[in-house]
Design an enzyme around this catalytic site. Sequence first.
Site, PDB file in Angstrom:
ATOM      1  N   ARG A 153       3.405   0.281   8.764  1.00  9.83           N
ATOM      2  CA  ARG A 153       2.700  -0.548   7.769  1.00  9.83           C
ATOM      3  C   ARG A 153       2.711  -1.981   8.254  1.00  9.83           C
ATOM      4  O   ARG A 153       3.768  -2.521   8.573  1.00  9.83           O
ATOM      5  CB  ARG A 153       3.375  -0.484   6.396  1.00  9.83           C
ATOM      6  CG  ARG A 153       2.900  -1.604   5.466  1.00  9.83           C
ATOM      7  CD  ARG A 153       3.399  -1.492   4.054  1.00  9.83           C
ATOM      8  NE  ARG A 153       2.725  -0.416   3.357  1.00  9.83           N
ATOM      9  CZ  ARG A 153       2.703  -0.295   2.020  1.00  9.83           C
ATOM     10  NH1 ARG A 153       3.313  -1.183   1.262  1.00  9.83           N
ATOM     11  NH2 ARG A 153       2.073   0.709   1.447  1.00  9.83           N
ATOM     12  N   HIS A 188      -5.890   2.198   4.114  1.00  7.65           N
ATOM     13  CA  HIS A 188      -4.660   2.767   3.539  1.00  7.65           C
ATOM     14  C   HIS A 188      -4.863   4.284   3.412  1.00  7.65           C
ATOM     15  O   HIS A 188      -4.988   4.833   2.322  1.00  7.65           O
ATOM     16  CB  HIS A 188      -4.404   2.124   2.175  1.00  7.65           C
ATOM     17  CG  HIS A 188      -3.024   2.355   1.633  1.00  7.65           C
ATOM     18  ND1 HIS A 188      -2.029   2.969   2.361  1.00  7.65           N
ATOM     19  CD2 HIS A 188      -2.473   2.041   0.431  1.00  7.65           C
ATOM     20  CE1 HIS A 188      -0.930   3.021   1.621  1.00  7.65           C
ATOM     21  NE2 HIS A 188      -1.170   2.481   0.452  1.00  7.65           N
ATOM     22  N   GLN A 241      -2.804   6.928   1.180  1.00  5.56           N
ATOM     23  CA  GLN A 241      -3.107   6.777  -0.252  1.00  5.56           C
ATOM     24  C   GLN A 241      -4.327   7.636  -0.631  1.00  5.56           C
ATOM     25  O   GLN A 241      -4.411   8.169  -1.746  1.00  5.56           O
ATOM     26  CB  GLN A 241      -3.383   5.293  -0.544  1.00  5.56           C
ATOM     27  CG  GLN A 241      -3.760   4.984  -1.984  1.00  5.56           C
ATOM     28  CD  GLN A 241      -2.562   4.889  -2.920  1.00  5.56           C
ATOM     29  OE1 GLN A 241      -1.583   4.246  -2.608  1.00  5.56           O
ATOM     30  NE2 GLN A 241      -2.655   5.523  -4.071  1.00  5.56           N
ATOM     31  N   ASP A 282      -7.462  -2.386  -7.864  1.00 11.18           N
ATOM     32  CA  ASP A 282      -6.284  -2.753  -7.062  1.00 11.18           C
ATOM     33  C   ASP A 282      -6.027  -4.235  -7.322  1.00 11.18           C
ATOM     34  O   ASP A 282      -6.877  -4.924  -7.917  1.00 11.18           O
ATOM     35  CB  ASP A 282      -6.613  -2.494  -5.572  1.00 11.18           C
ATOM     36  CG  ASP A 282      -5.468  -2.848  -4.618  1.00 11.18           C
ATOM     37  OD1 ASP A 282      -4.311  -2.935  -5.073  1.00 11.18           O
ATOM     38  OD2 ASP A 282      -5.748  -3.051  -3.417  1.00 11.18           O
ATOM     39  N   CYS A 314      -3.717   2.142  -7.098  1.00 12.10           N
ATOM     40  CA  CYS A 314      -2.726   2.536  -6.081  1.00 12.10           C
ATOM     41  C   CYS A 314      -1.331   2.024  -6.419  1.00 12.10           C
ATOM     42  O   CYS A 314      -0.341   2.561  -5.933  1.00 12.10           O
ATOM     43  CB  CYS A 314      -3.164   2.041  -4.708  1.00 12.10           C
ATOM     44  SG  CYS A 314      -3.475   0.272  -4.653  1.00 12.10           S
ATOM     45  N   ARG A 369       1.718  10.662  -3.886  1.00 11.90           N
ATOM     46  CA  ARG A 369       1.910  10.032  -2.571  1.00 11.90           C
ATOM     47  C   ARG A 369       2.929  10.826  -1.756  1.00 11.90           C
ATOM     48  O   ARG A 369       2.770  11.026  -0.560  1.00 11.90           O
ATOM     49  CB  ARG A 369       2.417   8.584  -2.726  1.00 11.90           C
ATOM     50  CG  ARG A 369       1.481   7.618  -3.395  1.00 11.90           C
ATOM     51  CD  ARG A 369       0.209   7.385  -2.629  1.00 11.90           C
ATOM     52  NE  ARG A 369       0.440   7.055  -1.231  1.00 11.90           N
ATOM     53  CZ  ARG A 369       0.913   5.887  -0.780  1.00 11.90           C
ATOM     54  NH1 ARG A 369       1.177   4.905  -1.619  1.00 11.90           N
ATOM     55  NH2 ARG A 369       1.099   5.675   0.515  1.00 11.90           N
TER      56      ARG A 369
HETATM   57  N1  NVA Z   1      -4.475  -4.056  -1.441  1.00 13.04           N
HETATM   58  C1  NVA Z   1      -3.050  -3.924  -1.655  1.00 13.04           C
HETATM   59  C2  NVA Z   1      -2.655  -2.489  -1.665  1.00 13.04           C
HETATM   60  C3  NVA Z   1      -1.205  -2.230  -1.954  1.00 13.04           C
HETATM   61  C4  NVA Z   1      -0.850  -0.772  -1.937  1.00 13.04           C
HETATM   62  C5  NVA Z   1      -2.301  -4.707  -0.581  1.00 13.04           C
HETATM   63  O1  NVA Z   1      -2.672  -4.594   0.588  1.00 13.04           O
HETATM   64  O2  NVA Z   1      -1.375  -5.430  -0.924  1.00 13.04           O
HETATM   65  N1   CP Z   2       0.418   2.166  -3.252  1.00 12.01           N
HETATM   66  C1   CP Z   2       1.315   1.749  -2.323  1.00 12.01           C
HETATM   67  O1   CP Z   2       1.095   1.821  -1.120  1.00 12.01           O
HETATM   68  O2   CP Z   2       2.459   1.265  -2.856  1.00 12.01           O
HETATM   69  P1   CP Z   2       3.638   0.558  -2.048  1.00 12.01           P
HETATM   70  O3   CP Z   2       3.112  -0.777  -1.563  1.00 12.01           O
HETATM   71  O4   CP Z   2       4.729   0.408  -3.046  1.00 12.01           O
HETATM   72  O5   CP Z   2       4.024   1.418  -0.888  1.00 12.01           O
END
Ligand code: NVA
Ligand code: CP
Length: 328
Positions: free
Chosen positions: A106, A133, A136, A229, A270, A315
Amino acid sequence: MNLKGRNFLKLKDFTPEEILYFIDLSSEFKQKKKQGIAHDELKGKNIALIFEKTSTRTRCSFEVAAHDLGMHVTYLDPSGSQIGKKESIRDTARVLGRMYDGIEYRGFGQEIVEELAKYAGIPVWNGLTNEFHPTQMIADMMTIKERFGYLKGLKFVYMGDARYNMGNSLMVTCAKLGMDFVACTNKTYFPNSELVDYCKEVAKDTGASITLTEDVKEGTKDADIIYTDVWVSMGEPDTVWATRIQGLMPYQVNKKVMENAKETAIFMHCLPAFHDLETVIGKEIYDKFDLTEMEVTDEVFESSQSVVFQEAENRMHSIKAIMYATLK
Ligand code: NVA
Ligand code: CP
């Protein structure tokens, strides 16, 4: 379906059949878990989890899924490794590739996870980048299928920042699976035209449709799924909050939006979500902008139409399926 050795970096790399396979395999694992049937079929394997951004769901899902499958896990937190600072991604990939059976990453640019995969020689799973992502997506589609029994032809509406990882990934996934995708948002936040063109090409084969609109009434009319989101994503500067709030407030998911959708519509997110003042950032935004909720109202978030916690649970089942399919 043989997906052994494949990377899982973005859904553009997979056929509709392969995506549906991941979804069905996720449901099988969910059933096994609920019935208490052991499935530690990857005993003896080891995986590394690299997190350059924070996480609750993704990290916990990888850890629990790995343990259920009999694997061991090493977690590298945003500050706990040499990655990027003292060692290139290419060198890191070649080191970890010799010790582990799979790597989750990540972080920031998609090119980083692609580079990692290029040199690791073992499956790499994208646990979120700025652009995509993908894990997800399997959980989200699994959740939709659990509710409706099918995916093709459903009207899926994404509200908010549609240019980022969630908007991009959902548009690609809907295109691949023959769904009617609508990005209903301020045009500043429409997904980039290259990706839109790609999805429209895919849609020709799958029967999907891709619509971009600023019109909330038209965009959300008779929707089956309303998805949103956060308006500011991880890694973005705090200074963008003011413009985001101004541009995206008309696209908040509230009762009026849900009433305009089908009676059977579900709300998805998400997570994490800003729907109350129970978070540090939520409170800061309240102090600065006098807002008690942002991308979704607390009323919708807590309503019976909201499937966000089922989605979060999924998830884990779907990440298990992704690891299993690419390692077994
Ligand atoms: N768009 C958000 C998704 C988190 C799961 C981010 O990248 O922070
Ligand atoms: N939805 C998601 O990816 O959550 P986290 O950032 O908590 O992993």
